[in-house]
Design an enzyme around this catalytic site. Structure first.
Site, short mmCIF file in Angstrom:
data_model
loop_
_atom_site.label_atom_id
_atom_site.label_comp_id
_atom_site.label_asym_id
_atom_site.label_seq_id
_atom_site.Cartn_x
_atom_site.Cartn_y
_atom_site.Cartn_z
N SER A 64 0.83 -1.20 0.00
CA SER A 64 0.00 0.00 0.00
C SER A 64 0.87 1.25 0.00
O SER A 64 1.99 1.24 0.54
CB SER A 64 -0.85 -0.02 1.28
OG SER A 64 -1.40 1.24 1.54
N TYR A 108 -1.43 -0.56 10.97
CA TYR A 108 -1.70 -1.17 9.66
C TYR A 108 -0.49 -0.97 8.73
O TYR A 108 -0.01 -1.90 8.09
CB TYR A 108 -2.97 -0.55 9.05
CG TYR A 108 -3.17 -0.90 7.59
CD1 TYR A 108 -3.50 -2.20 7.21
CD2 TYR A 108 -3.01 0.06 6.58
CE1 TYR A 108 -3.66 -2.53 5.86
CE2 TYR A 108 -3.17 -0.26 5.25
CZ TYR A 108 -3.49 -1.56 4.89
OH TYR A 108 -3.64 -1.87 3.56
N LYS A 154 2.34 -3.63 6.82
CA LYS A 154 2.71 -3.70 5.39
C LYS A 154 4.22 -3.58 5.22
O LYS A 154 4.81 -4.28 4.41
CB LYS A 154 1.98 -2.59 4.60
CG LYS A 154 0.48 -2.82 4.47
CD LYS A 154 0.16 -4.04 3.61
CE LYS A 154 -1.31 -4.37 3.57
NZ LYS A 154 -1.63 -5.68 3.00
P1 NAD Z 1 -11.02 -6.62 1.75
O1 NAD Z 1 -11.17 -6.52 3.22
O2 NAD Z 1 -12.20 -6.37 0.89
O3 NAD Z 1 -10.42 -8.06 1.36
C1 NAD Z 1 -9.55 -8.75 2.20
C2 NAD Z 1 -10.10 -10.16 2.38
O4 NAD Z 1 -9.24 -10.90 3.24
C3 NAD Z 1 -11.50 -10.18 3.01
O5 NAD Z 1 -12.36 -10.95 2.21
C4 NAD Z 1 -11.27 -10.85 4.37
O6 NAD Z 1 -12.38 -11.62 4.77
C5 NAD Z 1 -10.04 -11.68 4.11
N1 NAD Z 1 -9.22 -11.97 5.29
C6 NAD Z 1 -8.71 -11.10 6.21
N2 NAD Z 1 -7.99 -11.78 7.13
C7 NAD Z 1 -8.04 -13.10 6.78
C8 NAD Z 1 -7.48 -14.28 7.32
N3 NAD Z 1 -6.74 -14.26 8.44
N4 NAD Z 1 -7.72 -15.45 6.71
C9 NAD Z 1 -8.45 -15.51 5.57
N5 NAD Z 1 -9.02 -14.43 5.02
C10 NAD Z 1 -8.80 -13.22 5.60
O7 NAD Z 1 -9.81 -5.66 1.34
P2 NAD Z 1 -9.30 -5.24 -0.10
O8 NAD Z 1 -9.60 -3.80 -0.26
O9 NAD Z 1 -9.74 -6.21 -1.10
O10 NAD Z 1 -7.73 -5.34 0.14
C11 NAD Z 1 -6.97 -6.43 -0.34
C12 NAD Z 1 -5.52 -6.18 0.04
O11 NAD Z 1 -5.08 -4.96 -0.54
C13 NAD Z 1 -5.25 -6.04 1.53
O12 NAD Z 1 -4.02 -6.66 1.81
C14 NAD Z 1 -5.14 -4.55 1.75
O13 NAD Z 1 -4.34 -4.25 2.86
C15 NAD Z 1 -4.50 -4.12 0.45
N6 NAD Z 1 -4.76 -2.72 0.10
C16 NAD Z 1 -6.04 -2.29 -0.05
C17 NAD Z 1 -6.28 -0.95 -0.39
C18 NAD Z 1 -7.69 -0.43 -0.53
O14 NAD Z 1 -7.87 0.80 -0.47
N7 NAD Z 1 -8.70 -1.26 -0.73
C19 NAD Z 1 -5.21 -0.08 -0.57
C20 NAD Z 1 -3.92 -0.56 -0.43
C21 NAD Z 1 -3.71 -1.89 -0.10
C1 WQD Z 2 -9.13 10.10 0.97
C2 WQD Z 2 -9.28 11.59 1.21
C3 WQD Z 2 -9.52 12.17 3.54
C4 WQD Z 2 -13.41 10.22 4.07
C5 WQD Z 2 -6.78 4.96 3.16
C6 WQD Z 2 -5.78 4.23 4.02
C7 WQD Z 2 -4.66 3.70 3.16
C8 WQD Z 2 -5.19 2.88 1.96
C9 WQD Z 2 -6.29 3.57 1.25
C10 WQD Z 2 -5.08 0.53 2.42
C11 WQD Z 2 -8.48 12.10 2.41
C12 WQD Z 2 -10.78 12.52 2.76
C13 WQD Z 2 -12.22 10.70 3.57
C14 WQD Z 2 -14.44 11.14 4.40
C15 WQD Z 2 -13.02 12.94 3.67
N1 WQD Z 2 -5.73 1.62 2.37
N2 WQD Z 2 -12.03 12.03 3.36
N3 WQD Z 2 -14.20 12.47 4.18
O1 WQD Z 2 -6.81 8.10 3.76
O2 WQD Z 2 -5.87 8.19 1.41
O3 WQD Z 2 -6.13 6.03 2.51
O4 WQD Z 2 -7.28 4.06 2.16
O5 WQD Z 2 -3.91 0.35 2.32
O6 WQD Z 2 -3.83 2.95 3.98
O7 WQD Z 2 -5.27 5.11 4.99
O8 WQD Z 2 -8.15 7.24 1.78
O9 WQD Z 2 -10.50 7.37 1.12
O10 WQD Z 2 -9.93 7.41 3.58
O11 WQD Z 2 -9.39 9.39 2.17
O12 WQD Z 2 -12.88 14.15 3.49
O13 WQD Z 2 -15.52 10.75 4.86
O14 WQD Z 2 -10.65 11.86 1.52
O15 WQD Z 2 -9.25 13.16 4.49
O16 WQD Z 2 -8.04 13.39 2.09
P1 WQD Z 2 -6.69 7.50 2.45
P2 WQD Z 2 -9.57 7.79 2.20
#
Ligand code: NAD
Ligand code: WQD
Length: 330
Positions: free
Chosen positions: A125, A149, A153
């Site tokens: 991430s 978190y 990562k």
């Molecule tokens: P999500 O929560 O929708 O999907 C993650 C899945 O993992 C879920 O279905 C959950 O049930 C499963 N899970 C969690 N712990 C588990 C365990 N111990 N055993 C088996 N299953 C388990 O999240 P996502 O948005 O699809 O994210 C996928 C990956 O991408 C994650 O590693 C997240 O950290 C990373 N990521 C997501 C974002 C984002 O904004 N969505 C951004 C950056 C990184």
């Molecule tokens: C985006 C912008 C907020 C909600 C998060 C995690 C990051 C990654 C992605 C997994 C910011 C603003 C938000 C609201 C707002 N996840 N905001 N009102 O913070 O960039 O990242 O998700 O890895 O680790 O921290 O994403 O969508 O929460 O926020 O004004 O109700 O929107 O302040 O500027 P962020 P976000």
């Protein structure tokens, strides 16, 4: 022969879109998910879209039971999505995050070693960059965690790096996602957080369909053109095509960390505006104090992805927003 790809966390937001793309490209898909943040109905919708089925195991990846999956299937590659990802929850329950995210990866790697699987794509991430020192952020930017978190990562990236140092027959891709939003064009799968969403796009989506009254805009005094926070939103299907390229090129990757973003930042008010245009409705919002731990701007330099994976994002914010609305309306 078709390759067997294990998707840990494959019932989740990103994993389900990956499953669709892999099935459509004739891979065999094995999903392991404990459904802690997803629903089994996703599996039915994956089948509806592709007319094919993923094999599903409801297993916690931290459990010994994970071995069953490797015993019953010859896994060619793992895409490791599984993790807990709520920043606020990670501050309240850091131990849970360390155990689930770091312990989970360790267990998966142990099984990969035992069953001779060398290829892994890891979900990292942009959070690993902490507070940006310069923009756009390239992969050489220093790493720092601003919450547990993020710590998990960084720790997972280090574990993978150490593994590769020890044994370079592993093929490892570390993909650092910026802000994935949007949904599959079928409208059958998408992001579906339980309760009130923490992230901007799902929250604005709820306001657009009248489920929530107004958006709270967290701060309008940042050093950005309109004062609100800027992020690099990337369409989920672009993110998925980045994974497909990583999988296809995995033999040329040396445990590389690669940004997946668009390289372009949008402010909170621009996102709200895009939802207004796509929905044809006024989106009420209120300016609130900034959220703890937020940074003013975060967007990617994606040159390395282009060079290493021959990949770049092609969708714009309007596509992301309209696909999200299509999904939540359904
Ligand atoms: P999500 O929560 O929708 O999907 C993650 C899945 O993992 C879920 O279905 C959950 O049930 C499963 N899970 C969690 N712990 C588990 C365990 N111990 N055993 C088996 N299953 C388990 O999240 P996502 O948005 O699809 O994210 C996928 C990956 O991408 C994650 O590693 C997240 O950290 C990373 N990521 C997501 C974002 C984002 O904004 N969505 C951004 C950056 C990184
Ligand atoms: C985006 C912008 C907020 C909600 C998060 C995690 C990051 C990654 C992605 C997994 C910011 C603003 C938000 C609201 C707002 N996840 N905001 N009102 O913070 O960039 O990242 O998700 O890895 O680790 O921290 O994403 O969508 O929460 O926020 O004004 O109700 O929107 O302040 O500027 P962020 P976000």
């Amino acid at each position: 022969m078709n390759k067997n790809i294990l998707l840990t966390g494959g019932a989740g937001y990103i994993g389900s879109h990956m499953a669709v793309e892999l099935l459509n490209n004739n891979y065999n898909v094995i999903i392991v998910d404990n459904l802690i943040n997803s629903d089994k109905s996703v599996l039915k919708n994956i089948s509806r879209i592709t007319n094919k089925s993923a094999k599903f195991y409801k297993i916690d990846i931290c459990d010994d039971e994970l071995e069953t999956v490797f015993k019953e299937n010859k896994i060619d590659a793992v895409i490791h999505f599984s993790a807990l990802k709520a920043v606020g929850e990670s501050i309240e329950k850091p131990e849970l995050y360390y155990k689930n995210n770091i312990g989970g990866l360790e267990n998966v790697l142990e099984m990969m070693e035992k069953y001779d699987c060398n290829d892994i794509v890891f979900s990292s991430s942009a959070t690993v960059y902490g507070k940006p020192e310069y923009l756009p952020i390239d992969e050489q930017h220093s790493l720092s965690a601003i919450n547990p978190y993020g710590e998990t990562k960084i720790a997972c990236e280090e574990i993978l790096g150490a593994l590769y140092q020890e044994n370079n027959s592993y093929n490892i891709a570390i993909l650092r996602y910026f802000n994935p939003i949007g949904a599959h064009s079928s409208g059958l799968i998408g992001e579906n957080p339980q309760g009130l969403p923490n992230n901007l796009a799902p929250f604005v989506g709820k306001v657009a369909i009248g489920e929530v009254e107004k958006v709270s805009v967290f701060g309008d005094n940042y050093d950005t053109p309109d004062g609100t926070g800027i992020r690099d939103y990337i369409h989920i299907m672009d993110l998925i095509s980045g994974h497909m390229q990583a999988l296809k090129n995995i033999n040329n990757l040396q445990c590389d960390s690669i940004n997946l973003g668009t390289g372009k930042g949008y402010s909170v008010l621009e996102v709200i505006k895009a939802f207004e245009t796509a929905s044809g409705k006024k989106i009420p919002y209120e300016i609130c104090p900034p959220r703890d731990g937020d940074v003013a701007q975060c967007y990617a330099n994606c040159d390395f992805a282009k060079q290493k994976l021959n990949w770049q994002a092609k969708y714009g914010l309007d596509d992301m927003v309209s696909s999200h609305l299509n999904w939540i309306k359904k």
